[in-house]
Design a protein around this motif. Structure first.
Motif, PDB file in Angstrom:
ATOM      1  N   ARG A  33      15.129   8.476  -6.174  1.00  0.00           N
ATOM      2  CA  ARG A  33      15.072   9.540  -5.157  1.00  0.00           C
ATOM      3  C   ARG A  33      13.638  10.063  -5.006  1.00  0.00           C
ATOM      4  O   ARG A  33      13.198  10.367  -3.890  1.00  0.00           O
ATOM      5  N   ASN A  34      12.911  10.151  -6.096  1.00  0.00           N
ATOM      6  CA  ASN A  34      11.528  10.611  -6.001  1.00  0.00           C
ATOM      7  C   ASN A  34      10.613   9.562  -5.382  1.00  0.00           C
ATOM      8  O   ASN A  34       9.682   9.905  -4.647  1.00  0.00           O
ATOM      9  N   VAL A  35      10.872   8.298  -5.647  1.00  0.00           N
ATOM     10  CA  VAL A  35      10.134   7.236  -4.949  1.00  0.00           C
ATOM     11  C   VAL A  35      10.372   7.344  -3.446  1.00  0.00           C
ATOM     12  O   VAL A  35       9.447   7.231  -2.633  1.00  0.00           O
ATOM     13  N   ALA A  36      11.628   7.566  -3.057  1.00  0.00           N
ATOM     14  CA  ALA A  36      11.969   7.699  -1.639  1.00  0.00           C
ATOM     15  C   ALA A  36      11.248   8.886  -1.009  1.00  0.00           C
ATOM     16  O   ALA A  36      10.725   8.795   0.113  1.00  0.00           O
ATOM     17  N   ARG A  37      11.196  10.001  -1.723  1.00  0.00           N
ATOM     18  CA  ARG A  37      10.503  11.187  -1.203  1.00  0.00           C
ATOM     19  C   ARG A  37       9.007  10.920  -1.057  1.00  0.00           C
ATOM     20  O   ARG A  37       8.402  11.272  -0.043  1.00  0.00           O
ATOM     21  N   ALA A  38       8.409  10.308  -2.071  1.00  0.00           N
ATOM     22  CA  ALA A  38       6.982   9.984  -1.990  1.00  0.00           C
ATOM     23  C   ALA A  38       6.700   9.067  -0.811  1.00  0.00           C
ATOM     24  O   ALA A  38       5.723   9.256  -0.065  1.00  0.00           O
ATOM     25  N   ALA A  39       7.558   8.074  -0.631  1.00  0.00           N
ATOM     26  CA  ALA A  39       7.361   7.122   0.468  1.00  0.00           C
ATOM     27  C   ALA A  39       7.444   7.824   1.821  1.00  0.00           C
ATOM     28  O   ALA A  39       6.673   7.536   2.739  1.00  0.00           O
ATOM     29  N   ARG A  40       8.381   8.758   1.958  1.00  0.00           N
ATOM     30  CA  ARG A  40       8.503   9.500   3.217  1.00  0.00           C
ATOM     31  C   ARG A  40       7.250  10.339   3.468  1.00  0.00           C
ATOM     32  O   ARG A  40       6.694  10.326   4.587  1.00  0.00           O
ATOM     33  N   PHE A  41       6.787  11.077   2.470  1.00  0.00           N
ATOM     34  CA  PHE A  41       5.618  11.938   2.651  1.00  0.00           C
ATOM     35  C   PHE A  41       4.386  11.132   3.043  1.00  0.00           C
ATOM     36  O   PHE A  41       3.604  11.540   3.916  1.00  0.00           O
ATOM     37  N   ILE A  42       4.206   9.991   2.385  1.00  0.00           N
ATOM     38  CA  ILE A  42       3.031   9.160   2.697  1.00  0.00           C
ATOM     39  C   ILE A  42       3.175   8.532   4.079  1.00  0.00           C
ATOM     40  O   ILE A  42       2.219   8.500   4.864  1.00  0.00           O
ATOM     41  N   ALA A  43       4.372   8.034   4.396  1.00  0.00           N
ATOM     42  CA  ALA A  43       4.588   7.400   5.705  1.00  0.00           C
ATOM     43  C   ALA A  43       4.370   8.388   6.851  1.00  0.00           C
ATOM     44  O   ALA A  43       3.971   7.989   7.956  1.00  0.00           O
ATOM     45  N   GLN A  44       4.634   9.663   6.610  1.00  0.00           N
ATOM     46  CA  GLN A  44       4.414  10.667   7.653  1.00  0.00           C
ATOM     47  C   GLN A  44       2.944  10.781   8.044  1.00  0.00           C
ATOM     48  O   GLN A  44       2.623  11.190   9.159  1.00  0.00           O
ATOM     49  N   ARG A  45       2.055  10.434   7.149  1.00  0.00           N
ATOM     50  CA  ARG A  45       0.628  10.482   7.424  1.00  0.00           C
ATOM     51  C   ARG A  45       0.037   9.120   7.751  1.00  0.00           C
ATOM     52  O   ARG A  45      -1.124   9.029   8.155  1.00  0.00           O
ATOM     53  N   HIS A  46       0.810   8.076   7.570  1.00  0.00           N
ATOM     54  CA  HIS A  46       0.320   6.703   7.772  1.00  0.00           C
ATOM     55  C   HIS A  46       0.450   6.317   9.246  1.00  0.00           C
ATOM     56  O   HIS A  46       1.449   6.642   9.893  1.00  0.00           O
ATOM     57  N   PRO A  47      -0.515   5.602   9.794  1.00  0.00           N
ATOM     58  CA  PRO A  47      -0.469   5.297  11.232  1.00  0.00           C
ATOM     59  C   PRO A  47       0.592   4.284  11.651  1.00  0.00           C
ATOM     60  O   PRO A  47       0.942   4.233  12.835  1.00  0.00           O
ATOM     61  N   ALA A 131       2.858  -7.198   2.664  1.00  0.00           N
ATOM     62  CA  ALA A 131       2.588  -6.371   3.838  1.00  0.00           C
ATOM     63  C   ALA A 131       2.346  -4.934   3.391  1.00  0.00           C
ATOM     64  O   ALA A 131       2.525  -4.576   2.222  1.00  0.00           O
ATOM     65  N   GLU A 132       1.955  -4.084   4.334  1.00  0.00           N
ATOM     66  CA  GLU A 132       1.675  -2.683   4.012  1.00  0.00           C
ATOM     67  C   GLU A 132       2.911  -1.998   3.437  1.00  0.00           C
ATOM     68  O   GLU A 132       2.804  -1.156   2.545  1.00  0.00           O
ATOM     69  N   GLU A 133       4.090  -2.364   3.916  1.00  0.00           N
ATOM     70  CA  GLU A 133       5.318  -1.755   3.403  1.00  0.00           C
ATOM     71  C   GLU A 133       5.556  -2.149   1.948  1.00  0.00           C
ATOM     72  O   GLU A 133       5.982  -1.322   1.137  1.00  0.00           O
ATOM     73  N   LYS A 176      -3.310  -1.247  -9.234  1.00  0.00           N
ATOM     74  CA  LYS A 176      -2.570  -0.031  -8.887  1.00  0.00           C
ATOM     75  C   LYS A 176      -3.524   1.071  -8.427  1.00  0.00           C
ATOM     76  O   LYS A 176      -3.264   1.777  -7.443  1.00  0.00           O
ATOM     77  N   LEU A 177      -4.627   1.233  -9.130  1.00  0.00           N
ATOM     78  CA  LEU A 177      -5.606   2.247  -8.744  1.00  0.00           C
ATOM     79  C   LEU A 177      -6.241   1.911  -7.400  1.00  0.00           C
ATOM     80  O   LEU A 177      -6.534   2.805  -6.595  1.00  0.00           O
ATOM     81  N   ALA A 178      -6.433   0.617  -7.137  1.00  0.00           N
ATOM     82  CA  ALA A 178      -6.967   0.199  -5.834  1.00  0.00           C
ATOM     83  C   ALA A 178      -5.979   0.511  -4.714  1.00  0.00           C
ATOM     84  O   ALA A 178      -6.381   0.877  -3.596  1.00  0.00           O
ATOM     85  N   LEU A 179      -4.674   0.389  -4.990  1.00  0.00           N
ATOM     86  CA  LEU A 179      -3.663   0.767  -3.998  1.00  0.00           C
ATOM     87  C   LEU A 179      -3.777   2.242  -3.646  1.00  0.00           C
ATOM     88  O   LEU A 179      -3.685   2.620  -2.476  1.00  0.00           O
ATOM     89  N   LYS A 180      -3.943   3.077  -4.661  1.00  0.00           N
ATOM     90  CA  LYS A 180      -4.097   4.512  -4.408  1.00  0.00           C
ATOM     91  C   LYS A 180      -5.306   4.771  -3.513  1.00  0.00           C
ATOM     92  O   LYS A 180      -5.225   5.533  -2.532  1.00  0.00           O
ATOM     93  N   ARG A 181      -6.428   4.128  -3.781  1.00  0.00           N
ATOM     94  CA  ARG A 181      -7.621   4.318  -2.955  1.00  0.00           C
ATOM     95  C   ARG A 181      -7.391   3.830  -1.535  1.00  0.00           C
ATOM     96  O   ARG A 181      -7.829   4.468  -0.569  1.00  0.00           O
ATOM     97  N   HIS A 182      -6.658   2.707  -1.390  1.00  0.00           N
ATOM     98  CA  HIS A 182      -6.363   2.171  -0.059  1.00  0.00           C
ATOM     99  C   HIS A 182      -5.562   3.175   0.772  1.00  0.00           C
ATOM    100  O   HIS A 182      -5.914   3.473   1.922  1.00  0.00           O
ATOM    101  N   PHE A 183      -4.494   3.717   0.196  1.00  0.00           N
ATOM    102  CA  PHE A 183      -3.659   4.642   0.960  1.00  0.00           C
ATOM    103  C   PHE A 183      -4.348   5.984   1.176  1.00  0.00           C
ATOM    104  O   PHE A 183      -4.134   6.631   2.210  1.00  0.00           O
ATOM    105  N   ASP A 184      -5.176   6.397   0.234  1.00  0.00           N
ATOM    106  CA  ASP A 184      -5.995   7.590   0.473  1.00  0.00           C
ATOM    107  C   ASP A 184      -6.823   7.418   1.750  1.00  0.00           C
ATOM    108  O   ASP A 184      -6.892   8.307   2.602  1.00  0.00           O
ATOM    109  N   GLN A 185      -7.455   6.261   1.845  1.00  0.00           N
ATOM    110  CA  GLN A 185      -8.337   6.002   2.988  1.00  0.00           C
ATOM    111  C   GLN A 185      -7.550   5.934   4.290  1.00  0.00           C
ATOM    112  O   GLN A 185      -7.926   6.546   5.295  1.00  0.00           O
ATOM    113  N   VAL A 186      -6.441   5.194   4.274  1.00  0.00           N
ATOM    114  CA  VAL A 186      -5.656   5.022   5.497  1.00  0.00           C
ATOM    115  C   VAL A 186      -5.039   6.337   5.952  1.00  0.00           C
ATOM    116  O   VAL A 186      -4.961   6.613   7.160  1.00  0.00           O
TER     117      VAL A 186
END
Length: 203
Positions: A33-47, A131-133, A176-186
């Motif tokens: 459930r927390n993974v789902a919440r995190a994914a929703r919050f990030i997707a709301q800001r993702h183009p 893919a990005e997803e 994993k840390l590179a993924l965080k930097r990628h999504f921060d940037q996007v």
């Protein structure tokens, strides 16, 4: 199959998770459930990512734990169950969320399936291009503990303490840390600020 039919609707996803919880209760359900919440919050800001779809996929990423107690075999069990239900996109996330690099050598601990299942898992991963997803859930799986959100390093230590490390762990951590930097940037800023309660927990 039309894109809209490759994942269940939100109500059906919730029902699948509740059914799985009756089969194998555990902290993995709150984590999902927390993974789902995190994914929703990030997707709301993702183009390009869809928040509702992201939340649904997050609920189901660990669905293979319905057959547990189990360990890494849940990856294959979740993939098979969701494919059998006719949800190939959800099945793909069940498969790819554990592999920031598509290499079985990066899995920690001992494989709890058969040797034939191991080879089948290797075949399913072979030739995949993430893919990005896929990358979203490889990250969100690292941002969520059962009791709330966490930073990447905390989750990596949590997994290492429970399952140990191997010669490939450092490579996985760097990815994993590179993924965080990628999504921060996007997403235009530090993702941790998007996850309710995390910054307060760290202060």
């Amino acid at each position: 199959m039309e894109p809209g039919l490759t994942v269940p609707n939100p109500a059906a996803a919730q029902a699948l998770l509740l059914e799985a919880e009756t089969m194998n209760p555990g902290a993995w359900v709150a984590h999902s459930r927390n993974v789902a919440r995190a994914a929703r919050f990030i997707a709301q800001r993702h183009p390009t990512l869809d928040p509702e779809r992201a939340h649904t996929l997050g609920l189901l990423h660990d669905l293979g734990r319905r057959t547990g107690p189990n360990r890494d075999r849940h990856i294959l069990d979740g993939y098979d169950h969701l494919m059998a239900l006719g949800y190939p996109d959800a099945a793909r996330i069940a498969l790819t969320h554990s592999f920031v690099n598509p290499q079985l050598s990066e899995r920690e601990g001992v494989w709890d399936g058969t040797s034939d299942e191991w080879e089948r898992l290797r075949g399913l991963l072979a030739g995949l291009t993430f893919a990005e997803e896929d990358r979203l859930f490889q990250l969100c799986d690292t941002l969520a503990l059962p009791d709330g959100f966490c930073i990447v390093e905390e989750r990596l230590i949590d997994v290492a303490l429970r399952h140990g490390v191997n010669d490939h762990s450092v490579s996985k951590w760097r990815a994993k840390l590179a993924l965080k930097r990628h999504f921060d940037q996007v997403c235009g800023g530090n993702l941790y600020r998007l996850l309710p309660g995390l910054c307060e927990r760290l202060s």
